[in-house]
Motif scaffolding. Sequence first.
Motif, PDB file in Angstrom:
ATOM      1  N   PRO A   1       0.819  -1.215   0.000  1.00 11.70           N
ATOM      2  CA  PRO A   1       0.000   0.000   0.000  1.00 11.70           C
ATOM      3  C   PRO A   1       0.853   1.266   0.000  1.00 11.70           C
ATOM      4  O   PRO A   1       1.977   1.292   0.493  1.00 11.70           O
ATOM      5  CB  PRO A   1      -0.799  -0.116   1.299  1.00 11.70           C
ATOM      6  CG  PRO A   1       0.049  -0.954   2.185  1.00 11.70           C
ATOM      7  CD  PRO A   1       0.778  -1.908   1.286  1.00 11.70           C
ATOM      8  N   ASP A   2       0.284   2.329  -0.568  1.00 11.07           N
ATOM      9  CA  ASP A   2       0.893   3.656  -0.514  1.00 11.07           C
ATOM     10  C   ASP A   2       0.403   4.428   0.704  1.00 11.07           C
ATOM     11  O   ASP A   2       1.072   5.339   1.170  1.00 11.07           O
ATOM     12  CB  ASP A   2       0.567   4.445  -1.785  1.00 11.07           C
ATOM     13  CG  ASP A   2       1.272   3.871  -3.002  1.00 11.07           C
ATOM     14  OD1 ASP A   2       2.505   3.934  -3.037  1.00 11.07           O
ATOM     15  OD2 ASP A   2       0.582   3.349  -3.901  1.00 11.07           O
ATOM     16  N   TRP A   3      -0.785   4.088   1.192  1.00  9.35           N
ATOM     17  CA  TRP A   3      -1.361   4.734   2.373  1.00  9.35           C
ATOM     18  C   TRP A   3      -1.833   3.668   3.353  1.00  9.35           C
ATOM     19  O   TRP A   3      -2.318   2.619   2.951  1.00  9.35           O
ATOM     20  CB  TRP A   3      -2.557   5.612   1.982  1.00  9.35           C
ATOM     21  CG  TRP A   3      -2.156   6.873   1.313  1.00  9.35           C
ATOM     22  CD1 TRP A   3      -1.808   8.046   1.919  1.00  9.35           C
ATOM     23  CD2 TRP A   3      -2.045   7.119  -0.088  1.00  9.35           C
ATOM     24  NE1 TRP A   3      -1.494   8.996   0.983  1.00  9.35           N
ATOM     25  CE2 TRP A   3      -1.628   8.444  -0.273  1.00  9.35           C
ATOM     26  CE3 TRP A   3      -2.249   6.331  -1.217  1.00  9.35           C
ATOM     27  CZ2 TRP A   3      -1.421   9.014  -1.518  1.00  9.35           C
ATOM     28  CZ3 TRP A   3      -2.037   6.884  -2.459  1.00  9.35           C
ATOM     29  CH2 TRP A   3      -1.632   8.220  -2.594  1.00  9.35           C
ATOM     30  N   LEU A   4      -1.715   3.971   4.636  1.00  3.46           N
ATOM     31  CA  LEU A   4      -2.182   3.071   5.688  1.00  3.46           C
ATOM     32  C   LEU A   4      -3.457   3.657   6.288  1.00  3.46           C
ATOM     33  O   LEU A   4      -3.411   4.673   6.979  1.00  3.46           O
ATOM     34  CB  LEU A   4      -1.112   2.892   6.771  1.00  3.46           C
ATOM     35  CG  LEU A   4      -1.495   2.012   7.949  1.00  3.46           C
ATOM     36  CD1 LEU A   4      -1.756   0.581   7.488  1.00  3.46           C
ATOM     37  CD2 LEU A   4      -0.417   2.044   9.017  1.00  3.46           C
ATOM     38  N   PHE A   5      -4.570   3.011   5.985  1.00  3.83           N
ATOM     39  CA  PHE A   5      -5.858   3.437   6.526  1.00  3.83           C
ATOM     40  C   PHE A   5      -6.039   2.848   7.920  1.00  3.83           C
ATOM     41  O   PHE A   5      -5.524   1.768   8.217  1.00  3.83           O
ATOM     42  CB  PHE A   5      -6.994   2.985   5.603  1.00  3.83           C
ATOM     43  CG  PHE A   5      -7.083   3.777   4.334  1.00  3.83           C
ATOM     44  CD1 PHE A   5      -7.884   4.906   4.246  1.00  3.83           C
ATOM     45  CD2 PHE A   5      -6.356   3.403   3.213  1.00  3.83           C
ATOM     46  CE1 PHE A   5      -7.962   5.642   3.086  1.00  3.83           C
ATOM     47  CE2 PHE A   5      -6.421   4.128   2.041  1.00  3.83           C
ATOM     48  CZ  PHE A   5      -7.225   5.256   1.973  1.00  3.83           C
ATOM     49  N   PRO A   6      -6.780   3.527   8.797  1.00  3.92           N
ATOM     50  CA  PRO A   6      -6.952   3.019  10.163  1.00  3.92           C
ATOM     51  C   PRO A   6      -7.608   1.636  10.210  1.00  3.92           C
ATOM     52  O   PRO A   6      -7.310   0.843  11.080  1.00  3.92           O
ATOM     53  CB  PRO A   6      -7.834   4.063  10.851  1.00  3.92           C
ATOM     54  CG  PRO A   6      -8.120   5.106   9.868  1.00  3.92           C
ATOM     55  CD  PRO A   6      -7.437   4.804   8.598  1.00  3.92           C
ATOM     56  N   GLN A   7      -8.483   1.335   9.249  1.00  2.00           N
ATOM     57  CA  GLN A   7      -9.135   0.032   9.234  1.00  2.00           C
ATOM     58  C   GLN A   7      -8.142  -1.094   8.967  1.00  2.00           C
ATOM     59  O   GLN A   7      -8.307  -2.205   9.466  1.00  2.00           O
ATOM     60  CB  GLN A   7     -10.243  -0.013   8.168  1.00  2.00           C
ATOM     61  CG  GLN A   7     -11.415   0.877   8.482  1.00  2.00           C
ATOM     62  CD  GLN A   7     -11.233   2.305   7.985  1.00  2.00           C
ATOM     63  OE1 GLN A   7     -10.122   2.726   7.644  1.00  2.00           O
ATOM     64  NE2 GLN A   7     -12.307   3.070   7.958  1.00  2.00           N
ATOM     65  N   ALA A   8      -7.110  -0.805   8.173  1.00  2.00           N
ATOM     66  CA  ALA A   8      -6.084  -1.810   7.904  1.00  2.00           C
ATOM     67  C   ALA A   8      -5.131  -1.939   9.088  1.00  2.00           C
ATOM     68  O   ALA A   8      -4.588  -3.017   9.352  1.00  2.00           O
ATOM     69  CB  ALA A   8      -5.308  -1.449   6.641  1.00  2.00           C
ATOM     70  N   ALA A   9      -4.911  -0.846   9.810  1.00  2.00           N
ATOM     71  CA  ALA A   9      -4.004  -0.876  10.960  1.00  2.00           C
ATOM     72  C   ALA A   9      -4.649  -1.545  12.171  1.00  2.00           C
ATOM     73  O   ALA A   9      -3.959  -2.128  12.999  1.00  2.00           O
ATOM     74  CB  ALA A   9      -3.555   0.538  11.318  1.00  2.00           C
TER      75      ALA A   9
END
Length: 197
Positions: free
Chosen positions: A123-131
């Motif tokens: 990923p290029d961005w880490l969304f809170p749902q993935a974290a």
Amino acid sequence: MLGLLEVLPHHVQIAPKWFSYVIALVILVPMAAVTFSAGNALFWQRAERIVIILFAAGYVANTTLELADMIGIITLHPPETRAVSLLSSSLAIWVTNVLAFAMLYWQLDRGGPSARESGENSPDWLFPQAATPDVASPDWRPLFLDYLSLAYNTATAFSPTDVLPLSRRAKMLMMLESGIALLTLVIVAARAVNAIT
């Protein structure tokens, strides 16, 4: 975004209005083809991705010229500057900035919408749902609205909020979007508000 073209006064439009409508049609054709094609979807997905990325690159160049033109109008011809036209122009540029970067983020993250389904690319961005997967549904994936929120927060807060950039290109794109939004708000919108009697 096409509706915003009607808001822009003539002095901040670099290209003629018809050119923007042609570009919009060029963008919409592959998007519609991806939605409605059954057999040749891979070709149209690639075409959609290329067209949107080229649009975003052209947008950045166009916005830079529009901002330079508006700053020139403010500094060189202050008495002729109308507050309402400056305010509407800065609002149109800011909203278009958010929408264009949202489309760009959506197309670039993990290789685009179709590549994200496989989950192979980093990923290029880490969304809170993935974290924090315990608070999200197990099959959660970012949709366009998630990237729209990312673009809005970047243009409003001038920094990452809840979504963190992981790649260098994500960081550079967010810096560029924040820079455009900052120039638009600080120089143009502030001058327009200051000029309102």
